[in-house]
Design a protein around this motif. Structure first.
Motif, PDB file in Angstrom:
ATOM      1  N   HIS A   1     -26.358   9.684  19.562  1.00 13.61           N
ATOM      2  CA  HIS A   1     -25.888   8.457  20.213  1.00 13.61           C
ATOM      3  C   HIS A   1     -24.946   7.638  19.338  1.00 13.61           C
ATOM      4  O   HIS A   1     -24.932   6.403  19.410  1.00 13.61           O
ATOM      5  CB  HIS A   1     -27.074   7.591  20.666  1.00 13.61           C
ATOM      6  CG  HIS A   1     -28.157   8.364  21.349  1.00 13.61           C
ATOM      7  ND1 HIS A   1     -27.928   9.066  22.518  1.00 13.61           N
ATOM      8  CD2 HIS A   1     -29.454   8.574  21.028  1.00 13.61           C
ATOM      9  CE1 HIS A   1     -29.051   9.660  22.892  1.00 13.61           C
ATOM     10  NE2 HIS A   1     -29.985   9.388  21.997  1.00 13.61           N
TER      11      HIS A   1
ATOM     12  N   SER B   1     -21.195  11.456  20.024  1.00 14.53           N
ATOM     13  CA  SER B   1     -22.062  11.203  21.182  1.00 14.53           C
ATOM     14  C   SER B   1     -22.311   9.688  21.232  1.00 14.53           C
ATOM     15  O   SER B   1     -22.236   9.023  20.200  1.00 14.53           O
ATOM     16  CB  SER B   1     -23.400  11.952  21.056  1.00 14.53           C
ATOM     17  OG  SER B   1     -24.094  11.555  19.871  1.00 14.53           O
TER      18      SER B   1
ATOM     19  N   HIS C   1     -24.836   6.324  26.828  1.00 13.85           N
ATOM     20  CA  HIS C   1     -25.466   5.274  26.040  1.00 13.85           C
ATOM     21  C   HIS C   1     -25.375   5.648  24.566  1.00 13.85           C
ATOM     22  O   HIS C   1     -25.268   6.822  24.211  1.00 13.85           O
ATOM     23  CB  HIS C   1     -26.930   5.066  26.450  1.00 13.85           C
ATOM     24  CG  HIS C   1     -27.779   6.295  26.318  1.00 13.85           C
ATOM     25  ND1 HIS C   1     -27.743   7.335  27.223  1.00 13.85           N
ATOM     26  CD2 HIS C   1     -28.704   6.650  25.385  1.00 13.85           C
ATOM     27  CE1 HIS C   1     -28.589   8.278  26.866  1.00 13.85           C
ATOM     28  NE2 HIS C   1     -29.185   7.886  25.746  1.00 13.85           N
ATOM     29  N   SER C   2     -25.376   4.622  23.740  1.00 13.85           N
ATOM     30  CA  SER C   2     -25.217   4.834  22.304  1.00 13.85           C
ATOM     31  C   SER C   2     -25.910   3.695  21.567  1.00 13.85           C
ATOM     32  O   SER C   2     -26.402   2.743  22.170  1.00 13.85           O
ATOM     33  CB  SER C   2     -23.728   4.873  21.930  1.00 13.85           C
ATOM     34  OG  SER C   2     -23.150   3.579  22.090  1.00 13.85           O
TER      35      SER C   2
ATOM     36  N   PHE D   1     -29.799   2.452  22.394  1.00 12.17           N
ATOM     37  CA  PHE D   1     -30.137   3.850  22.134  1.00 12.17           C
ATOM     38  C   PHE D   1     -31.015   4.451  23.219  1.00 12.17           C
ATOM     39  O   PHE D   1     -31.084   5.659  23.374  1.00 12.17           O
ATOM     40  CB  PHE D   1     -30.833   3.985  20.781  1.00 12.17           C
ATOM     41  CG  PHE D   1     -32.129   3.232  20.680  1.00 12.17           C
ATOM     42  CD1 PHE D   1     -33.314   3.807  21.086  1.00 12.17           C
ATOM     43  CD2 PHE D   1     -32.151   1.947  20.181  1.00 12.17           C
ATOM     44  CE1 PHE D   1     -34.511   3.110  21.002  1.00 12.17           C
ATOM     45  CE2 PHE D   1     -33.342   1.242  20.078  1.00 12.17           C
ATOM     46  CZ  PHE D   1     -34.524   1.825  20.497  1.00 12.17           C
TER      47      PHE D   1
ATOM     48  N   SER E   1     -32.150   5.411  27.044  1.00  8.95           N
ATOM     49  CA  SER E   1     -31.407   5.800  28.247  1.00  8.95           C
ATOM     50  C   SER E   1     -31.944   5.145  29.518  1.00  8.95           C
ATOM     51  O   SER E   1     -31.289   5.209  30.558  1.00  8.95           O
ATOM     52  CB  SER E   1     -31.451   7.324  28.425  1.00  8.95           C
ATOM     53  OG  SER E   1     -32.800   7.779  28.526  1.00  8.95           O
TER      54      SER E   1
END
Length: 304
Positions: free
Chosen positions: A55, A89, A93-94, A99, A101
């Motif tokens: 992420h 990545s 979402h990141s 972090f 989902s």
């Protein structure tokens, strides 16, 4: 030629002490060593690893030394073969958004807090943790290896290399990016170079991270600058290998002291879980204050 090795897990990273927390190749040391041995075979030219699943985007590097060529002078005096890894990545979402989902962390009224919490904790982690495989560049430009240029080169700037990041106006310093992102690789077969870019999903055209290497650097034919490895670092890694292992791969900024790693990891974990629990703690505190205030009012009314 260039060889791209794609992995669902980060290969170089050492972030989590236990595989039950998160999967990384470092938690499977014999399997990772076999991977290194395969990638670094003599016929594999210009290897480059691409990974994801964390992420965020990072640029990582190990320098690898071949053991059988050690003639007594020490492996540290030998030319290393760099092994670069691009992690990119994610698109949904990141750590820069959140972090997790789950939809509620992105659309609910409390989503902004979790976005701030996620970004703050991972920025802190990059600051406090001794992740010596993470590439860093404190210079705007790293021009390198004029000998790789063709004889008829007219514009030297076109052949300028950015081995440790900062290409095309991208970020300098530690090479990581926490927002939504995707990566791209561009191969110039005439110049024999690879350009790496990490682009933000909603950001400007300028890459967030950018680097550029020559084929010869990735193959180990020409020195890639920036390494801070010494003989002690190599010896520590070599002591963990089997007798028949040919390659010793070391984080290019050296091996972090175990105490530094423990303290950094602990500090990052404490901050993350403190921020996760903070809303619940504040809710309890507010509830206690409100209940005590109501009880005082009720008690005062009884005495009237």
């Amino acid at each position: 030629s260039v060889n791209i090795i794609v992995s669902g897990l980060q290969v170089h990273a050492n972030r989590f002490p236990n595989a039950n927390i998160a999967e990384e190749w470092v938690n499977f040391p014999r399997s990772r060593q076999r991977l290194f041995e395969a990638i670094l075979q003599e016929g594999v030219k210009a290897p480059l690893i691409v990974s994801g699943d964390v992420h965020m985007a990072q640029l990582l590097r190990k320098d690898c030394f071949k053991r059988r060529y050690d003639d007594g002078d020490g492996l540290a005096k030998r030319r290393a073969r760099p092994l670069v890894e691009l992690t990119t990545s994610g698109l949904t979402h990141s750590w820069g958004t959140c972090f997790a989902s789950s939809k509620q962390y992105h659309t609910s009224w409390y989503a902004p807090y979790f976005h701030w919490m996620s970004r703050t904790s991972m920025n802190f982690g990059h600051w406090v943790c001794p992740w010596t495989e993470l590439v860093r560049n404190n210079m705007t430009v790293t021009a390198e290896n004029v000998e790789v240029l063709p004889k008829d080169t007219a514009d030297v700037e076109e052949y300028e290399l950015y081995e440790n990041g900062g290409a095309e106006g991208a970020k300098v310093g530690k090479q990581f990016y926490l927002e939504l992102n995707f990566g791209e690789l561009e191969f110039d077969w005439n110049q024999r170079t690879v350009s790496m870019r990490v682009l933000g999903v909603d950001g400007p055209v300028t890459p967030m991270l950018g680097a550029k290497w020559s084929f010869d650097q990735l193959s180990g034919g020409i020195v890639m600058p920036g390494s801070n490895i010494d003989a002690h670092d190599i010896a520590r890694v070599e002591s963990t290998l089997a007798p028949n292992d040919e390659w010793v791969c070391v984080n290019y900024q050296g091996v972090a002291h175990p105490l530094d790693y423990f303290v950094g990891t602990l500090a990052g974990a404490v901050l993350l879980f403190s921020l996760i629990l903070l809303p619940n703690i504040l809710s309890v505190v507010v509830a206690v204050v409100v209940v005590r205030h109501v009880l005082r009012r009720v008690k005062a009314m009884k005495w009237r």
